[in-house]
Write a protein that holds these residues in place. Structure first.
Motif, PDB file in Angstrom:
ATOM      1  N   PRO A 139      16.278  -5.474  -7.271  1.00 30.18           N
ATOM      2  CA  PRO A 139      16.210  -4.445  -8.317  1.00 30.18           C
ATOM      3  C   PRO A 139      15.412  -4.888  -9.545  1.00 30.18           C
ATOM      4  O   PRO A 139      14.658  -4.091 -10.116  1.00 30.18           O
ATOM      5  CB  PRO A 139      17.680  -4.201  -8.681  1.00 30.18           C
ATOM      6  N   LEU A 140      15.545  -6.148  -9.913  1.00 33.74           N
ATOM      7  CA  LEU A 140      14.781  -6.666 -11.046  1.00 33.74           C
ATOM      8  C   LEU A 140      13.288  -6.689 -10.717  1.00 33.74           C
ATOM      9  O   LEU A 140      12.445  -6.312 -11.549  1.00 33.74           O
ATOM     10  CB  LEU A 140      15.283  -8.069 -11.406  1.00 33.74           C
ATOM     11  N   MET A 141      12.965  -7.102  -9.504  1.00 35.97           N
ATOM     12  CA  MET A 141      11.571  -7.097  -9.065  1.00 35.97           C
ATOM     13  C   MET A 141      11.018  -5.672  -9.051  1.00 35.97           C
ATOM     14  O   MET A 141       9.840  -5.448  -9.363  1.00 35.97           O
ATOM     15  CB  MET A 141      11.454  -7.720  -7.676  1.00 35.97           C
ATOM     16  N   ALA A 142      11.852  -4.709  -8.690  1.00 35.43           N
ATOM     17  CA  ALA A 142      11.414  -3.308  -8.655  1.00 35.43           C
ATOM     18  C   ALA A 142      11.075  -2.803 -10.049  1.00 35.43           C
ATOM     19  O   ALA A 142      10.109  -2.050 -10.218  1.00 35.43           O
ATOM     20  CB  ALA A 142      12.489  -2.438  -8.007  1.00 35.43           C
ATOM     21  N   VAL A 143      11.845  -3.215 -11.048  1.00 32.24           N
ATOM     22  CA  VAL A 143      11.547  -2.812 -12.434  1.00 32.24           C
ATOM     23  C   VAL A 143      10.174  -3.340 -12.836  1.00 32.24           C
ATOM     24  O   VAL A 143       9.347  -2.610 -13.388  1.00 32.24           O
ATOM     25  CB  VAL A 143      12.643  -3.316 -13.404  1.00 32.24           C
ATOM     26  N   PHE A 144       9.919  -4.617 -12.553  1.00 31.20           N
ATOM     27  CA  PHE A 144       8.612  -5.179 -12.872  1.00 31.20           C
ATOM     28  C   PHE A 144       7.518  -4.532 -12.023  1.00 31.20           C
ATOM     29  O   PHE A 144       6.390  -4.347 -12.494  1.00 31.20           O
ATOM     30  CB  PHE A 144       8.619  -6.704 -12.682  1.00 31.20           C
ATOM     31  N   GLY A 145       7.841  -4.168 -10.799  1.00 29.15           N
ATOM     32  CA  GLY A 145       6.870  -3.493  -9.937  1.00 29.15           C
ATOM     33  C   GLY A 145       6.452  -2.141 -10.495  1.00 29.15           C
ATOM     34  O   GLY A 145       5.273  -1.776 -10.436  1.00 29.15           O
ATOM     35  N   VAL A 146       7.396  -1.409 -11.053  1.00 26.76           N
ATOM     36  CA  VAL A 146       7.079  -0.112 -11.663  1.00 26.76           C
ATOM     37  C   VAL A 146       6.183  -0.317 -12.883  1.00 26.76           C
ATOM     38  O   VAL A 146       5.195   0.407 -13.072  1.00 26.76           O
ATOM     39  CB  VAL A 146       8.368   0.655 -12.040  1.00 26.76           C
ATOM     40  N   ALA A 147       6.507  -1.313 -13.705  1.00 29.03           N
ATOM     41  CA  ALA A 147       5.676  -1.589 -14.886  1.00 29.03           C
ATOM     42  C   ALA A 147       4.263  -1.999 -14.469  1.00 29.03           C
ATOM     43  O   ALA A 147       3.277  -1.547 -15.058  1.00 29.03           O
ATOM     44  CB  ALA A 147       6.324  -2.679 -15.735  1.00 29.03           C
ATOM     45  N   ARG A 148       4.169  -2.842 -13.444  1.00 30.08           N
ATOM     46  CA  ARG A 148       2.860  -3.259 -12.935  1.00 30.08           C
ATOM     47  C   ARG A 148       2.077  -2.059 -12.399  1.00 30.08           C
ATOM     48  O   ARG A 148       0.875  -1.926 -12.631  1.00 30.08           O
ATOM     49  CB  ARG A 148       3.042  -4.304 -11.833  1.00 30.08           C
ATOM     50  N   ALA A 149       2.762  -1.184 -11.686  1.00 32.67           N
ATOM     51  CA  ALA A 149       2.107   0.008 -11.138  1.00 32.67           C
ATOM     52  C   ALA A 149       1.609   0.926 -12.255  1.00 32.67           C
ATOM     53  O   ALA A 149       0.532   1.519 -12.141  1.00 32.67           O
ATOM     54  CB  ALA A 149       3.068   0.761 -10.215  1.00 32.67           C
ATOM     55  N   ALA A 150       2.375   1.040 -13.331  1.00 32.14           N
ATOM     56  CA  ALA A 150       1.959   1.883 -14.455  1.00 32.14           C
ATOM     57  C   ALA A 150       0.699   1.331 -15.111  1.00 32.14           C
ATOM     58  O   ALA A 150      -0.251   2.084 -15.397  1.00 32.14           O
ATOM     59  CB  ALA A 150       3.088   1.994 -15.475  1.00 32.14           C
ATOM     60  N   ILE A 151       0.661   0.016 -15.327  1.00 31.74           N
ATOM     61  CA  ILE A 151      -0.518  -0.590 -15.957  1.00 31.74           C
ATOM     62  C   ILE A 151      -1.717  -0.515 -15.021  1.00 31.74           C
ATOM     63  O   ILE A 151      -2.819  -0.134 -15.432  1.00 31.74           O
ATOM     64  CB  ILE A 151      -0.218  -2.045 -16.374  1.00 31.74           C
ATOM     65  N   SER A 152      -1.518  -0.849 -13.755  1.00 37.03           N
ATOM     66  CA  SER A 152      -2.616  -0.788 -12.780  1.00 37.03           C
ATOM     67  C   SER A 152      -3.133   0.640 -12.625  1.00 37.03           C
ATOM     68  O   SER A 152      -4.345   0.862 -12.518  1.00 37.03           O
ATOM     69  CB  SER A 152      -2.154  -1.296 -11.413  1.00 37.03           C
ATOM     70  N   GLY A 153      -2.223   1.594 -12.609  1.00 40.20           N
ATOM     71  CA  GLY A 153      -2.617   2.989 -12.496  1.00 40.20           C
ATOM     72  C   GLY A 153      -3.452   3.442 -13.671  1.00 40.20           C
ATOM     73  O   GLY A 153      -4.469   4.132 -13.504  1.00 40.20           O
ATOM     74  N   ILE A 205       0.837  -1.205   0.000  1.00 37.28           N
ATOM     75  CA  ILE A 205       0.000   0.000   0.000  1.00 37.28           C
ATOM     76  C   ILE A 205       0.872   1.257   0.000  1.00 37.28           C
ATOM     77  O   ILE A 205       0.699   2.141  -0.841  1.00 37.28           O
ATOM     78  CB  ILE A 205      -0.960  -0.003   1.208  1.00 37.28           C
ATOM     79  N   ALA A 206       1.812   1.346   0.936  1.00 36.88           N
ATOM     80  CA  ALA A 206       2.630   2.558   1.068  1.00 36.88           C
ATOM     81  C   ALA A 206       3.528   2.774  -0.148  1.00 36.88           C
ATOM     82  O   ALA A 206       3.535   3.857  -0.739  1.00 36.88           O
ATOM     83  CB  ALA A 206       3.470   2.485   2.344  1.00 36.88           C
ATOM     84  N   CYS A 207       4.273   1.740  -0.515  1.00 37.57           N
ATOM     85  CA  CYS A 207       5.193   1.883  -1.649  1.00 37.57           C
ATOM     86  C   CYS A 207       4.429   1.984  -2.966  1.00 37.57           C
ATOM     87  O   CYS A 207       4.848   2.701  -3.874  1.00 37.57           O
ATOM     88  CB  CYS A 207       6.172   0.717  -1.684  1.00 37.57           C
ATOM     89  N   GLY A 208       3.301   1.297  -3.059  1.00 35.18           N
ATOM     90  CA  GLY A 208       2.482   1.387  -4.267  1.00 35.18           C
ATOM     91  C   GLY A 208       1.899   2.778  -4.447  1.00 35.18           C
ATOM     92  O   GLY A 208       1.855   3.305  -5.562  1.00 35.18           O
ATOM     93  N   LEU A 209       1.454   3.377  -3.354  1.00 37.02           N
ATOM     94  CA  LEU A 209       0.923   4.743  -3.419  1.00 37.02           C
ATOM     95  C   LEU A 209       2.007   5.717  -3.857  1.00 37.02           C
ATOM     96  O   LEU A 209       1.789   6.567  -4.728  1.00 37.02           O
ATOM     97  CB  LEU A 209       0.350   5.152  -2.059  1.00 37.02           C
ATOM     98  N   PHE A 210       3.188   5.588  -3.275  1.00 36.92           N
ATOM     99  CA  PHE A 210       4.281   6.485  -3.644  1.00 36.92           C
ATOM    100  C   PHE A 210       4.712   6.261  -5.095  1.00 36.92           C
ATOM    101  O   PHE A 210       4.904   7.222  -5.849  1.00 36.92           O
ATOM    102  CB  PHE A 210       5.474   6.300  -2.700  1.00 36.92           C
ATOM    103  N   THR A 211       4.852   4.997  -5.496  1.00 40.77           N
ATOM    104  CA  THR A 211       5.232   4.687  -6.875  1.00 40.77           C
ATOM    105  C   THR A 211       4.200   5.234  -7.846  1.00 40.77           C
ATOM    106  O   THR A 211       4.551   5.854  -8.863  1.00 40.77           O
ATOM    107  CB  THR A 211       5.379   3.161  -7.066  1.00 40.77           C
ATOM    108  N   GLY A 212       2.934   5.027  -7.536  1.00 42.28           N
ATOM    109  CA  GLY A 212       1.869   5.535  -8.397  1.00 42.28           C
ATOM    110  C   GLY A 212       1.889   7.056  -8.497  1.00 42.28           C
ATOM    111  O   GLY A 212       1.678   7.620  -9.573  1.00 42.28           O
ATOM    112  N   ALA A 213       2.158   7.712  -7.386  1.00 39.21           N
ATOM    113  CA  ALA A 213       2.211   9.177  -7.393  1.00 39.21           C
ATOM    114  C   ALA A 213       3.382   9.669  -8.260  1.00 39.21           C
ATOM    115  O   ALA A 213       3.236  10.636  -9.007  1.00 39.21           O
ATOM    116  CB  ALA A 213       2.330   9.713  -5.971  1.00 39.21           C
TER     117      ALA A 213
END
Length: 186
Positions: free
Chosen positions: A96-110, A12-20
């Motif tokens: 770091p690799l998981m973080a790259v995929f996390g950013v891509a996932r956050a972009a699509i979800s957003g 929740i916290a990191c996802g909110l910040f990443t999305g912002a």
């Protein structure tokens, strides 16, 4: 149980910040004014990291790389903390690799969230200042679909088709992530 709770709270916290951070990047790319409630919220959530990063990270054209790096750092923190809980050094190395995929996932979800909210607000004919911002944010995704799929009976099916395409992209991303992680771990 503790791991699941920590994982949820971090998500929740990191996802909110990443999305912002990603929303800030996208709003800048679309040249949308930040003088609205959405823009002000994005500034409040991201200024503390994006402004200092700008001293070290230059922009690349319309890409504010400090926002992108901020989104990556938000995901990286999440996966590093989860790696500490798991205690596996392999998980720490793959963070770091998981973080790259996390950013891509956050972009699509957003984008999926923006399309859903925009569609709902279009049904109720809201006069909110957020409506105009959402329409401008969703337009680059919906415009190509609207060129191919006309209104049917006065109903715009482009948000529905956009959600299907975004969901397919999410499935492809998950399979790509699984493949890359199996190669990296093996």
């Amino acid at each position: 149980m503790i791991f699941q709770i920590v994982s949820l709270l971090l998500d929740i916290a990191c996802g909110l910040f990443t999305g912002a951070c990603l929303l800030r990047l996208y709003m800048q790319m679309q040249r949308i004014s930040f003088a609205n409630p959405v823009g002000q919220l994005v500034f409040v959530l991201t200024d503390w990291l994006v402004i200092p990063l700008r001293k070290f990270v230059p922009s690349a054209g319309r890409w504010d790389l400090s926002c992108l790096i901020g989104a990556f750092l938000g995901q990286l923190v999440q996966y590093l903390i989860l790696s500490l809980f798991v205690g596996a050094s392999a998980a720490f190395v793959l963070a770091p690799l998981m973080a790259v995929f996390g950013v891509a996932r956050a972009a699509i979800s957003g984008m999926m969230g923006l399309v859903i909210i925009n569609a709902i607000l279009s049904w109720v004919q809201s006069r909110s200042p957020i409506t105009a911002v959402l329409e401008r944010l969703c337009e680059p995704v919906l415009r190509p679909i609207r060129r191919v799929v006309p209104l049917m009976g006065g109903i715009d099916f482009s948000p529905l088709l956009a959600l299907v395409v975004l969901q397919v992209l999410m499935i492809v991303l998950q399979h790509l992530q699984a493949s890359v992680l199996s190669i990296a771990a093996g």
